[in-house]
Scaffold this motif. Structure first.
Motif, mmCIF file in Angstrom:
data_model
loop_
_atom_site.group_PDB
_atom_site.id
_atom_site.type_symbol
_atom_site.label_atom_id
_atom_site.label_comp_id
_atom_site.label_asym_id
_atom_site.label_seq_id
_atom_site.Cartn_x
_atom_site.Cartn_y
_atom_site.Cartn_z
ATOM 1 N N UNK A 75 5.342 -12.911 -7.950
ATOM 2 C CA UNK A 75 4.841 -13.734 -6.814
ATOM 3 C C UNK A 75 4.656 -12.943 -5.552
ATOM 4 N N UNK A 76 5.790 -12.432 -5.244
ATOM 5 C CA UNK A 76 5.672 -11.593 -3.810
ATOM 6 C C UNK A 76 4.578 -10.315 -3.996
ATOM 7 N N UNK A 77 4.238 -9.632 -4.989
ATOM 8 C CA UNK A 77 3.567 -8.789 -5.209
ATOM 9 C C UNK A 77 2.214 -9.496 -5.120
ATOM 10 N N UNK A 78 2.017 -10.518 -5.823
ATOM 11 C CA UNK A 78 0.632 -11.073 -5.918
ATOM 12 C C UNK A 78 0.077 -11.621 -4.645
ATOM 13 N N UNK A 79 1.211 -12.200 -3.812
ATOM 14 C CA UNK A 79 0.712 -12.780 -2.337
ATOM 15 C C UNK A 79 0.646 -11.629 -1.435
ATOM 16 N N UNK A 91 -10.453 -9.952 -6.687
ATOM 17 C CA UNK A 91 -9.582 -8.685 -6.549
ATOM 18 C C UNK A 91 -8.229 -9.117 -6.717
ATOM 19 N N UNK A 92 -7.168 -8.680 -7.325
ATOM 20 C CA UNK A 92 -5.796 -9.018 -7.170
ATOM 21 C C UNK A 92 -4.901 -7.803 -7.275
ATOM 22 N N UNK A 93 -3.911 -7.826 -6.488
ATOM 23 C CA UNK A 93 -2.715 -6.968 -6.409
ATOM 24 C C UNK A 93 -1.611 -7.311 -7.714
ATOM 25 N N UNK A 94 -1.555 -6.375 -8.624
ATOM 26 C CA UNK A 94 -0.616 -6.842 -9.594
ATOM 27 C C UNK A 94 0.518 -5.837 -9.741
ATOM 28 N N UNK A 95 0.754 -4.723 -9.001
ATOM 29 C CA UNK A 95 1.889 -4.093 -9.097
ATOM 30 C C UNK A 95 2.080 -3.246 -7.804
ATOM 31 N N UNK A 96 3.538 -3.049 -7.552
ATOM 32 C CA UNK A 96 3.957 -2.190 -6.230
ATOM 33 C C UNK A 96 5.162 -1.474 -6.575
ATOM 34 N N UNK A 97 4.887 0.101 -6.232
ATOM 35 C CA UNK A 97 5.937 1.097 -6.428
ATOM 36 C C UNK A 97 6.126 1.416 -5.104
ATOM 37 N N UNK A 99 5.835 2.552 -1.911
ATOM 38 C CA UNK A 99 4.848 1.991 -0.811
ATOM 39 C C UNK A 99 3.349 2.262 -1.538
ATOM 40 N N UNK A 100 3.370 2.241 -2.945
ATOM 41 C CA UNK A 100 2.036 2.210 -3.369
ATOM 42 C C UNK A 100 1.859 0.799 -4.140
ATOM 43 N N UNK A 101 0.675 0.417 -3.977
ATOM 44 C CA UNK A 101 0.199 -0.910 -4.698
ATOM 45 C C UNK A 101 -0.757 -0.863 -5.408
ATOM 46 N N UNK A 102 -0.798 -1.466 -6.725
ATOM 47 C CA UNK A 102 -2.018 -1.406 -7.555
ATOM 48 C C UNK A 102 -2.784 -2.667 -7.541
ATOM 49 N N UNK A 103 -4.102 -2.461 -7.313
ATOM 50 C CA UNK A 103 -5.071 -3.461 -7.324
ATOM 51 C C UNK A 103 -5.998 -3.448 -8.368
ATOM 52 N N UNK A 104 -6.435 -4.712 -8.925
ATOM 53 C CA UNK A 104 -7.495 -4.673 -9.790
ATOM 54 C C UNK A 104 -8.749 -5.494 -9.442
ATOM 55 N N UNK A 105 -10.045 -4.910 -9.679
ATOM 56 C CA UNK A 105 -11.093 -5.255 -8.941
ATOM 57 C C UNK A 105 -12.154 -5.423 -10.044
ATOM 58 N N UNK A 106 -13.004 -6.728 -10.115
ATOM 59 C CA UNK A 106 -13.956 -7.347 -10.840
ATOM 60 C C UNK A 106 -15.336 -6.157 -10.752
ATOM 61 N N UNK A 107 -15.504 -6.302 -9.496
ATOM 62 C CA UNK A 107 -16.889 -5.285 -9.017
ATOM 63 C C UNK A 107 -16.544 -4.278 -8.363
ATOM 64 N N UNK A 124 0.382 -2.399 6.574
ATOM 65 C CA UNK A 124 1.690 -2.528 6.038
ATOM 66 C C UNK A 124 2.007 -1.243 5.524
ATOM 67 N N UNK A 125 1.297 -0.093 5.783
ATOM 68 C CA UNK A 125 1.625 1.302 5.446
ATOM 69 C C UNK A 125 1.647 1.526 3.757
ATOM 70 N N UNK A 126 0.887 0.823 3.324
ATOM 71 C CA UNK A 126 0.718 0.838 1.926
ATOM 72 C C UNK A 126 -0.390 1.979 1.406
ATOM 73 N N UNK A 127 -0.153 2.697 0.243
ATOM 74 C CA UNK A 127 -1.196 3.423 -0.388
ATOM 75 C C UNK A 127 -1.845 2.481 -1.511
ATOM 76 N N UNK A 128 -3.114 2.438 -1.708
ATOM 77 C CA UNK A 128 -3.679 1.693 -2.753
ATOM 78 C C UNK A 128 -4.175 2.546 -3.688
ATOM 79 N N UNK A 129 -4.052 1.985 -5.136
ATOM 80 C CA UNK A 129 -4.796 2.612 -6.470
ATOM 81 C C UNK A 129 -5.674 1.526 -6.918
#
Length: 580
Positions: A75-79, A91-97, A99-107, A124-129
């Protein structure tokens, strides 16, 4: 958009055997304006699952693909991405390692979505994949923001103050209080949550029924009812009234059954709900049939028409006139079979007209009419009018009486192709049923092309399907039934004597049921020249059975038994719906 990008997509589809060489060249030489244009044109011509298409899309956009179905997201990652933004940008955020967060995108072409998440990430100084996900993956992740129980529970806490019985309550004489109550936020919230979760859970029907001191909400999923949530009885009347308001029914009429319809947009799709209310002892019950038209009509094979039954259905759908008759009880998939047939027949060069009660599937290019018996627009009256509309093909939703049967037969005799349904237990029963409606045997023989009977069984989940060893008595029963089937009637690679059976263990993909989706078990009678002679002479049962042996006829039970060998369904399901 470059040729190189298109080449990646087409090469992927060809590697999955979804495109043949001819289609590959055709699409490679086609000029597309955008990816949306590619999707529209290719998916109209080939059958491809959403997950396969999403992987092809990932190749096109040179991004990674992932499947979130069954994945539990913290829930913490999702939110990290609030729910309103997740719904807005799909779009949703589904994983965090670290400072890297992983996001899923439909479009993946939605640059605003990427910008919005990049803005949050910088703060928040995250890197996105970024990954590409399918619509199903997105919905599975979105459901995890709040469960059904939590959403309804929150609304119920508010509703309790309004609805719960109070010792010193004073009745509202003018009735305005109750009207305001059913429009109130908690009731609206409960109803909208119930409808949304039914769609997300692949339900076909919703039952809202009073049981003692409770209001029970059940979903029919893959043909089986499941209790989803139980509410206090004091909220039941308000829920029923809210649904009546949405479907334009009379709130103050609780003595007689009422029927209505709701159309709402859920997940950017228009979904129809057919509403039926009926008075019980003390309270009313509501049943809502979900009528969600699929983006693409299923093929006969996808519905479960295989072997000779598939051949008979396809060969008879191409005839210029006569009658294509589908039989079975309510909820056996007759309308879906007719929908598949209409989609095959739907060409620019023909005029197709339908009479339905209600219109369940909307088919572009087909003239669809809803019968209204209360104003005299019955099947019989509508059929008379349709014959003056220069139709080539007529679909009559159901033959219910002698008059409709007679008109349908005469339409088939006068050069029209007629599709219809009838309520009988099996395919053979349709012919005596038509005689019972005073149809002359020689007229029926001249008109009838094919009779199909079907039932629906649950399909085994492909993700958790395993081979099973049957108890000795059940195996002996199945072996006896399979040994009675002629060798030539086996299909799909199943062979006499080589008997293996399967079951679903249950996994996150199928909600731990072991089943996902449904298919038909069918029997078809091809009304050949010899069969026409038998019908015209009064339908002698012995002669019929001899003719069916020539056709390699399979009963529904036998069709289902062969499908258990193919791992499409389980022995338990066949025993549940069959007469074995």
């Amino acid at each position: 958009m470059t040729k190189k990008e298109l080449l990646k997509l087409l090469s992927f589809l060809q590697s999955k055997r979804l495109l043949n060489d001819e289609q590959y060249q055709e699409f490679l030489n086609t000029k597309f304006d955008s990816f949306a244009d590619i999707e529209k044109q290719i998916r109209r011509k080939i059958l491809v699952s959403d997950e396969d298409w999403t992987q092809g899309k990932a190749a096109f956009f040179d991004m990674e693909y992932t499947n979130l179905a069954g994945k539990v997201i913290n829930a913490e990652i999702l939110n990290i991405l609030p729910q309103d933004l997740a719904e807005n940008y799909r779009m949703v955020v589904f994983n965090k390692e670290t400072k890297t967060i992983e996001a899923g995108l439909v479009d993946p072409s939605n640059l605003k979505a990427m910008e919005a998440l990049n803005f949050l990430a910088r703060k928040n100084q995250y890197v996105i994949k970024f990954y590409i996900i399918s619509e199903d993956s997105y919905r599975a992740a979105l459901k995890q923001y709040e469960t059904l129980g939590e959403e309804v529970g929150a609304a119920l806490d508010t509703a309790e103050a309004i609805f719960a019985p109070k010792e010193d309550s004073i009745e509202d004489d003018d009735g305005k209080g109750f009207t305001e109550v059913i429009k109130s936020a908690p009731v609206s919230k409960i109803v909208s949550v119930v409808l949304r979760h039914a769609i997300e859970g692949r339900a076909s029907d919703i039952h809202i029924e009073p049981v003692g001191s409770q209001s029970k909400i059940r979903y029919r999923i893959d043909g089986v009812l499941h209790t989803t949530i139980v509410l206090p009885i004091y909220v039941h009347s308000a829920l029923v009234s809210r649904i009546k308001v949405m479907s334009n029914l009379k709130i103050d009429e609780t003595r007689i059954p009422q029927d209505g319809r709701i159309r709402i947009k859920i997940h950017n799709k228009d979904v129809d709900f057919r509403i039926s209310t009926i008075p019980l002892m003390g309270h009313e019950k509501v049943v809502m049939r979900i009528l969600e038209t699929p983006e693409k009509a299923p093929t006969f094979e996808e519905l479960g028409f295989m072997g000779y039954s598939g051949e008979h259905a396809l060969s008879n759908i191409k005839k210029p006139n006569g009658m294509f008759l589908v039989t079975g009880p309510t909820g056996s998939g007759k309308s879906t079979t007719l929908f598949a047939a209409l989609s095959v027949l739907n060409q620019e060069t023909v005029n197709i007209a339908t009479l339905e009660d209600p219109v369940e599937y909307y088919v572009p290019g087909v003239n669809q009419s809803q019968v209204r018996p209360e104003v005299g627009f019955t099947f019989a009256a509508g059929l008379r009018a349709l014959l003056r509309q220069d139709p080539n093909i007529i679909m009559v939703g159901e033959i219910r009486d002698n008059e409709t049967a007679e008109l349908a037969i005469h339409a088939g005799l006068t050069g029209h192709f007629v599709l219809s349904t009838l309520h009988t237990n099996d395919a053979l029963g349709a012919i005596p049923r038509m005689f019972d409606m005073h149809i002359e045997p020689f007229l029926l023989a001249s008109t009838l092309n094919v009779v199909i009977a079907q039932r629906l069984v649950r399909k085994l989940c492909e993700k958790c399907k395993v081979e099973e060893k049957l108890p000795d008595n059940v195996f002996a029963q199945m072996k006896k039934g399979l040994d009675a089937i002629p060798d030539a009637s086996f299909f799909g690679g199943a062979k006499k004597g080589d008997y293996h059976f399967y079951r679903g263990e249950g996994c996150a993909q199928c909600g731990n049921t072991g089943f996902k989706g449904r298919l038909a078990i069918v029997e078809t009678i091809d009304v050949t020249r010899d069969m026409k002679d038998i019908i015209a002479k009064g339908f002698d049962r012995t002669a019929v059975e001899k003719e069916l042996i020539k056709q390699n006829f399979l009963t529904m039970d036998q069709d289902g038994m062969i499908k258990t060998l193919l791992g499409l369904t389980s022995v338990e399901e066949i025993l549940r719906v069959s007469k074995m």
